[in-house]
Design a protein around this motif. Sequence first.
Motif, PDB file in Angstrom:
ATOM      1  N   GLN A   1       0.825  -1.201   0.000  1.00 46.95           N
ATOM      2  CA  GLN A   1       0.000   0.000   0.000  1.00 46.95           C
ATOM      3  C   GLN A   1       0.863   1.256   0.000  1.00 46.95           C
ATOM      4  O   GLN A   1       0.528   2.249  -0.659  1.00 46.95           O
ATOM      5  N   LEU A   2       1.970   1.230   0.709  1.00 49.15           N
ATOM      6  CA  LEU A   2       2.891   2.359   0.682  1.00 49.15           C
ATOM      7  C   LEU A   2       3.404   2.596  -0.732  1.00 49.15           C
ATOM      8  O   LEU A   2       3.501   3.749  -1.189  1.00 49.15           O
ATOM      9  N   ALA A   3       3.708   1.524  -1.428  1.00 50.07           N
ATOM     10  CA  ALA A   3       4.190   1.652  -2.811  1.00 50.07           C
ATOM     11  C   ALA A   3       3.166   2.362  -3.683  1.00 50.07           C
ATOM     12  O   ALA A   3       3.508   3.224  -4.499  1.00 50.07           O
ATOM     13  N   VAL A   4       1.893   2.012  -3.514  1.00 49.86           N
ATOM     14  CA  VAL A   4       0.825   2.657  -4.283  1.00 49.86           C
ATOM     15  C   VAL A   4       0.804   4.156  -3.997  1.00 49.86           C
ATOM     16  O   VAL A   4       0.676   4.980  -4.908  1.00 49.86           O
ATOM     17  N   CYS A   5       0.952   4.520  -2.712  1.00 51.68           N
ATOM     18  CA  CYS A   5       0.950   5.938  -2.330  1.00 51.68           C
ATOM     19  C   CYS A   5       2.134   6.684  -2.944  1.00 51.68           C
ATOM     20  O   CYS A   5       2.060   7.894  -3.183  1.00 51.68           O
ATOM     21  N   GLU A   6       3.231   5.983  -3.192  1.00 55.26           N
ATOM     22  CA  GLU A   6       4.452   6.614  -3.705  1.00 55.26           C
ATOM     23  C   GLU A   6       4.443   6.816  -5.215  1.00 55.26           C
ATOM     24  O   GLU A   6       5.384   7.387  -5.767  1.00 55.26           O
ATOM     25  N   GLY A   7       3.395   6.367  -5.894  1.00 59.14           N
ATOM     26  CA  GLY A   7       3.332   6.502  -7.347  1.00 59.14           C
ATOM     27  C   GLY A   7       3.323   7.950  -7.801  1.00 59.14           C
ATOM     28  O   GLY A   7       2.846   8.853  -7.094  1.00 59.14           O
ATOM     29  N   SER A   8       3.826   8.192  -8.984  1.00 60.74           N
ATOM     30  CA  SER A   8       3.986   9.566  -9.481  1.00 60.74           C
ATOM     31  C   SER A   8       2.692  10.206  -9.952  1.00 60.74           C
ATOM     32  O   SER A   8       2.576  11.430  -9.984  1.00 60.74           O
ATOM     33  N   ASP A   9       1.711   9.393 -10.338  1.00 58.31           N
ATOM     34  CA  ASP A   9       0.535   9.941 -11.020  1.00 58.31           C
ATOM     35  C   ASP A   9      -0.285  10.882 -10.162  1.00 58.31           C
ATOM     36  O   ASP A   9      -0.887  11.833 -10.674  1.00 58.31           O
ATOM     37  N   TRP A  10      -0.322  10.606  -8.863  1.00 55.24           N
ATOM     38  CA  TRP A  10      -1.110  11.486  -7.993  1.00 55.24           C
ATOM     39  C   TRP A  10      -0.576  12.904  -8.077  1.00 55.24           C
ATOM     40  O   TRP A  10      -1.346  13.866  -8.236  1.00 55.24           O
ATOM     41  N   PHE A  11       0.744  13.060  -8.022  1.00 58.84           N
ATOM     42  CA  PHE A  11       1.347  14.392  -8.033  1.00 58.84           C
ATOM     43  C   PHE A  11       1.211  15.051  -9.408  1.00 58.84           C
ATOM     44  O   PHE A  11       1.131  16.275  -9.501  1.00 58.84           O
ATOM     45  N   TRP A  12       1.214  14.236 -10.458  1.00 56.71           N
ATOM     46  CA  TRP A  12       1.018  14.765 -11.826  1.00 56.71           C
ATOM     47  C   TRP A  12      -0.249  15.593 -11.902  1.00 56.71           C
ATOM     48  O   TRP A  12      -0.277  16.673 -12.498  1.00 56.71           O
ATOM     49  N   TRP A  13      -1.321  15.112 -11.286  1.00 53.39           N
ATOM     50  CA  TRP A  13      -2.633  15.732 -11.463  1.00 53.39           C
ATOM     51  C   TRP A  13      -2.936  16.841 -10.462  1.00 53.39           C
ATOM     52  O   TRP A  13      -3.878  17.611 -10.665  1.00 53.39           O
ATOM     53  N   PHE A  14      -2.175  16.950  -9.370  1.00 51.38           N
ATOM     54  CA  PHE A  14      -2.456  17.996  -8.396  1.00 51.38           C
ATOM     55  C   PHE A  14      -2.136  19.366  -8.990  1.00 51.38           C
ATOM     56  O   PHE A  14      -1.139  19.533  -9.685  1.00 51.38           O
ATOM     57  N   GLY A  15      -2.972  20.367  -8.716  1.00 54.79           N
ATOM     58  CA  GLY A  15      -2.671  21.736  -9.136  1.00 54.79           C
ATOM     59  C   GLY A  15      -3.660  22.290 -10.140  1.00 54.79           C
ATOM     60  O   GLY A  15      -4.400  21.558 -10.804  1.00 54.79           O
ATOM     61  N   ASP A  16      -3.665  23.615 -10.260  1.00 54.97           N
ATOM     62  CA  ASP A  16      -4.656  24.326 -11.073  1.00 54.97           C
ATOM     63  C   ASP A  16      -4.504  24.081 -12.564  1.00 54.97           C
ATOM     64  O   ASP A  16      -5.455  24.272 -13.326  1.00 54.97           O
ATOM     65  N   TYR A  17      -3.322  23.676 -13.004  1.00 55.15           N
ATOM     66  CA  TYR A  17      -3.061  23.509 -14.439  1.00 55.15           C
ATOM     67  C   TYR A  17      -4.010  22.495 -15.069  1.00 55.15           C
ATOM     68  O   TYR A  17      -4.404  22.614 -16.230  1.00 55.15           O
ATOM     69  N   ASN A  18      -4.417  21.495 -14.303  1.00 55.75           N
ATOM     70  CA  ASN A  18      -5.167  20.368 -14.838  1.00 55.75           C
ATOM     71  C   ASN A  18      -6.678  20.585 -14.768  1.00 55.75           C
ATOM     72  O   ASN A  18      -7.172  21.394 -13.984  1.00 55.75           O
ATOM     73  N   PRO A  19      -7.445  19.833 -15.587  1.00 48.34           N
ATOM     74  CA  PRO A  19      -8.901  19.964 -15.570  1.00 48.34           C
ATOM     75  C   PRO A  19      -9.493  19.467 -14.251  1.00 48.34           C
ATOM     76  O   PRO A  19      -9.015  18.494 -13.660  1.00 48.34           O
ATOM     77  N   GLY A  20     -10.551  20.143 -13.804  1.00 51.82           N
ATOM     78  CA  GLY A  20     -11.106  19.902 -12.487  1.00 51.82           C
ATOM     79  C   GLY A  20     -11.533  18.474 -12.220  1.00 51.82           C
ATOM     80  O   GLY A  20     -11.275  17.932 -11.134  1.00 51.82           O
ATOM     81  N   GLU A  21     -12.203  17.834 -13.174  1.00 52.18           N
ATOM     82  CA  GLU A  21     -12.703  16.486 -12.925  1.00 52.18           C
ATOM     83  C   GLU A  21     -11.566  15.488 -12.734  1.00 52.18           C
ATOM     84  O   GLU A  21     -11.614  14.634 -11.841  1.00 52.18           O
ATOM     85  N   ALA A  22     -10.521  15.590 -13.566  1.00 50.60           N
ATOM     86  CA  ALA A  22      -9.384  14.676 -13.426  1.00 50.60           C
ATOM     87  C   ALA A  22      -8.679  14.897 -12.097  1.00 50.60           C
ATOM     88  O   ALA A  22      -8.298  13.937 -11.408  1.00 50.60           O
ATOM     89  N   VAL A  23      -8.497  16.165 -11.723  1.00 42.49           N
ATOM     90  CA  VAL A  23      -7.872  16.469 -10.435  1.00 42.49           C
ATOM     91  C   VAL A  23      -8.676  15.852  -9.302  1.00 42.49           C
ATOM     92  O   VAL A  23      -8.133  15.223  -8.384  1.00 42.49           O
ATOM     93  N   SER A  24      -9.987  16.003  -9.350  1.00 41.23           N
ATOM     94  CA  SER A  24     -10.849  15.456  -8.303  1.00 41.23           C
ATOM     95  C   SER A  24     -10.723  13.940  -8.218  1.00 41.23           C
ATOM     96  O   SER A  24     -10.601  13.367  -7.121  1.00 41.23           O
ATOM     97  N   ASP A  25     -10.743  13.271  -9.369  1.00 34.41           N
ATOM     98  CA  ASP A  25     -10.640  11.805  -9.385  1.00 34.41           C
ATOM     99  C   ASP A  25      -9.349  11.336  -8.726  1.00 34.41           C
ATOM    100  O   ASP A  25      -9.350  10.408  -7.903  1.00 34.41           O
TER     101      ASP A  25
END
Length: 563
Positions: free
Chosen positions: A491-515
């Motif tokens: 489970q820690l490994a899953v948390c360490e994945g890069s994709d979560w950080f990719w989507w954080f922030g205003d640059y990205n579309p709201g629905e994808a960020v929320s998901d």
Amino acid sequence: MSDKPLRLVLCWHMHQPEYRDTQTGEFKLPWTYLHVIKDYVDMAAHLEAEPLAKAVVNFAPILLEQIEDYSNQVNSFLQDRIGIKDPLLAALVEPGVSANPEHRLKLLHDCRKANRERQIDRYPAFRKLTEMAEWIQLHHDAINYVNAQFLTDIVVWYHLVWMGETVKLTDSRVQRLIEKGGGFSLHDRIEILEIIRDLLSKVIYRYKSLARKGRIELSVTPYAHPIMPLMLDLNSAREAMPDIQMPMLVEYPGGAERVRWHLHKGVQTFRHFFGFEPKGCWPSEGSISEATLKVLSEFGFSWTASGGNVLHNSLRASDPTAPGSVHHPFRLDSTSINCFFRDDGLSDLIGFEYSKWHADDAVADLIQHLENIADVATAGSVVSIIMDGENAWEYFPRNGYHFLSALYQRLASHPRIELTTFSECIEQNLPVMPLRKLVAGSWVYGTFSTWIGDADKNYGWDMLGDVKKAFDKVVSHGTLAEHHLALAEQQLAVCEGSDWFWWFGDYNPGEAVSDFEQQYRLNLTNLYRLLGEEPPSYLALSFTQGSGAPAMGGAMRRGNAIF
């Protein structure tokens, strides 16, 4: 100019993060199976169709595990009617339709997540259903008057439009259902699930078979796709961006140990699916540093790769006057691993421009660029086109069918261009350029700005640091049983994945960020519970909201920033 053909490596990276709630086994997002039936099967089919073509195909291990899980679940449903733990896929074969208005509205919403021009508008019947669904979404009370056939038809069509083009051209069942157009029965829905079963169960074997025949090289990414340089040293982000705003977290606790865990688990998983150990590693997001290359060397990889801007930054740091071309392998002093660098310009043409062109014109333009490189290339030059293997094609007509078919055919027969693999380049003893210094970065802009530096991304790192400290504390007390410790490590490994950080922030579309931020908070919450700890109250609250409209929906980035 060399009198030998210009070597060209096409490297396709296949990757999806962990979409499962690991506590329940439910898939929270459907992108793994949808990309299997559309992109991974098409990419295999194009290689199978051209005997002289070669490529490198890289798989994230956590993607391979999800494909296997889907395949097992679909087989279990078809054989024993055991429920499928993906709400969208399960809706395809549910005998009745939920009476819950919220469930119905969500189903209509989910069945609109497709490319408007290339997937929805291509089929008038599906376009009409989508337009009706859009109206219902604006008039929620209308959902009470929607009959089961409408919901059935839109779910069926959604899965039909997500089928790969090679499937649509060769599978008579898909052709018949598209021709039928509507009024789909339960028998039709079961038939679609059988098609999906066939695609899921064979896709990994197809790549394994291509590798066995020497048609492709298979390579690996660290298990759950972490950004290794940042785990090894968060401050490596400053090497390319000295003024970057950093998280409160000073260093990721035990990062070196976790990097080795991901690499060991990644190779182990790869061997499970393909039967051999890979020679190469595409590090998550092409992210490398001097420390990362040393760890990859320890693991015996003969090659790795990154973005062209990483090389340019590194050469400028070594000697600002030194010329440097990405069209060579390089080796950092004190390491034994060969590093290839992405031609960002050519890769971005495929990812962002050629979908707007006629396929023949696009292929001719790419080949002209390659011929221009060949005109001035020295002996041993190799061009590396490295790309996401799944997200670009929905923007092309017919999922890139005509472009990819023409690309492989023309390259395979071109007298001045030789399709090859990274390992073959090494075996041919190509000249390797020395690299005195490496400036840490990724294939995106040559920096780590996609994963750290933004306030919301930094907060994500601080939350990850909190749960890692809780993990370390519990492990040090020795209170976790061996089985629970293994689950917590996973489970820690899953948390360490890069994709979560990719989507954080205003640059990205709201629905994808929320998901993705909801999934991230769920991942962290599940880890605390596995540790027997109470999750912090902040995990109940959303912490990032997107409002942007980036190119290609944000699922891809250019190698070079556009200002």
